[in-house]
Design an enzyme around this catalytic site. Structure first.
Site, PDB file in Angstrom:
ATOM      1  N   ASP A  33      18.642  17.464 -41.915  1.00 21.80           N
ATOM      2  CA  ASP A  33      19.233  18.146 -40.783  1.00 21.80           C
ATOM      3  C   ASP A  33      19.613  19.676 -41.305  1.00 21.80           C
ATOM      4  OD1 ASP A  33      20.824  17.014 -38.156  1.00 21.80           O
ATOM      5  OD2 ASP A  33      21.279  19.022 -38.515  1.00 21.80           O
TER       6      ASP A  33
ATOM      7  N   ASN B  66      22.702   9.505 -30.978  1.00 18.57           N
ATOM      8  CA  ASN B  66      23.295  10.161 -29.854  1.00 18.57           C
ATOM      9  C   ASN B  66      22.231  10.004 -28.912  1.00 18.57           C
ATOM     10  OD1 ASN B  66      25.603  10.968 -31.379  1.00 18.57           O
ATOM     11  ND2 ASN B  66      24.584  12.951 -32.089  1.00 18.57           N
TER      12      ASN B  66
ATOM     13  N   GLN C  62      23.884  14.375 -27.786  1.00 20.74           N
ATOM     14  CA  GLN C  62      22.803  14.654 -28.031  1.00 20.74           C
ATOM     15  C   GLN C  62      22.321  16.174 -27.663  1.00 20.74           C
ATOM     16  OE1 GLN C  62      19.887  12.086 -26.282  1.00 20.74           O
ATOM     17  NE2 GLN C  62      18.148  12.625 -27.597  1.00 20.74           N
ATOM     18  N   SER C  63      21.608  16.831 -28.456  1.00 23.89           N
ATOM     19  CA  SER C  63      21.188  18.289 -28.416  1.00 23.89           C
ATOM     20  C   SER C  63      19.776  18.320 -28.286  1.00 23.89           C
ATOM     21  CB  SER C  63      21.783  19.266 -29.159  1.00 23.89           C
ATOM     22  OG  SER C  63      21.547  18.806 -30.551  1.00 23.89           O
ATOM     23  N   VAL C  64      18.983  17.581 -28.818  1.00 29.07           N
ATOM     24  CA  VAL C  64      17.476  17.337 -28.983  1.00 29.07           C
ATOM     25  C   VAL C  64      17.025  16.149 -28.379  1.00 29.07           C
ATOM     26  CG1 VAL C  64      15.447  17.674 -30.509  1.00 29.07           C
ATOM     27  CG2 VAL C  64      17.579  18.973 -31.074  1.00 29.07           C
TER      28      VAL C  64
ATOM     29  N   HIS D 164      16.113  10.054 -32.167  1.00 28.19           N
ATOM     30  CA  HIS D 164      16.401  10.444 -33.697  1.00 28.19           C
ATOM     31  C   HIS D 164      17.626   9.433 -34.333  1.00 28.19           C
ATOM     32  CE1 HIS D 164      18.393  13.844 -31.461  1.00 28.19           C
ATOM     33  NE2 HIS D 164      19.415  13.760 -32.620  1.00 28.19           N
ATOM     34  N   ILE D 165      17.400   9.254 -35.406  1.00 26.02           N
ATOM     35  CA  ILE D 165      18.524   8.583 -36.300  1.00 26.02           C
ATOM     36  C   ILE D 165      18.900   9.515 -37.037  1.00 26.02           C
ATOM     37  CG2 ILE D 165      19.329   6.858 -37.941  1.00 26.02           C
ATOM     38  CD1 ILE D 165      16.778   5.145 -36.950  1.00 26.02           C
ATOM     39  N   HIS D 166      20.412   9.769 -37.128  1.00 21.66           N
ATOM     40  CA  HIS D 166      21.036  10.555 -38.224  1.00 21.66           C
ATOM     41  C   HIS D 166      21.323   9.750 -39.256  1.00 21.66           C
ATOM     42  CE1 HIS D 166      22.287  14.393 -35.778  1.00 21.66           C
ATOM     43  NE2 HIS D 166      22.204  13.366 -34.649  1.00 21.66           N
TER      44      HIS D 166
END
Ligand code: AMP
Length: 114
Positions: free
Chosen positions: A31, A87, A94-96, A100-102
């Site tokens: 990230d 998210n 969520q911003s993108v 996705h997994i963080h």
């Protein structure tokens, strides 16, 4: 054509990222704004907006993403304590808008999350 997300541009190698893992189905990279000493994003190459948009046909892909996450946790020395976050939706942070997994690790985590 809708604007590509930043993650689609990384998948298409149009913008750089330090690729930590890649196979036919997914890609993983750090990230850009890490929230823990280990903070890796694991994303499918298929464009799925969020977990809320996943379908039955994505069952194997979702399982694969989790197993790649586990493997990365082991490789980065956090297998004994890590957090995964997905998210889904702006309301959840969520911003993108590409699923996705963080993977977060190597620091104390609090519960409940903010
Ligand atoms: P989320 O807020 O759950 O949608 O997560 C998106 C994450 O993508 C954020 O943690 C950002 O810091 C991260 N991010 C945005 N642009 C990049 C980039 N070019 N390379 C790596 N991570 C990024």
């Amino acid at each position: 054509m809708p604007e590509k997300t930043i993650f689609k541009k990384i998948i298409d190698k149009e913008i750089p990222a330090k690729i930590l893992y890649e196979d036919d189905l997914c890609i993983a990279f750090p990230d850009i704004a890490p929230q823990a000493p280990v903070h890796i994003l694991i994303i499918p190459k298929e464009e799925i907006i969020s977990l809320a948009h996943a379908e039955e046909k994505h069952k194997e892909l979702l399982g694969h993403l989790l197993l790649v996450t586990r493997k990365l946790a082991e490789e980065h020395g956090v297998k004994d304590g890590f957090r995964t976050v997905m998210n889904s939706g702006a309301k959840a942070g969520q911003s993108v808008f590409h699923l996705h997994i963080h993977l977060l690790g190597d620091r104390e985590m609090k519960w409940p999350p903010g």
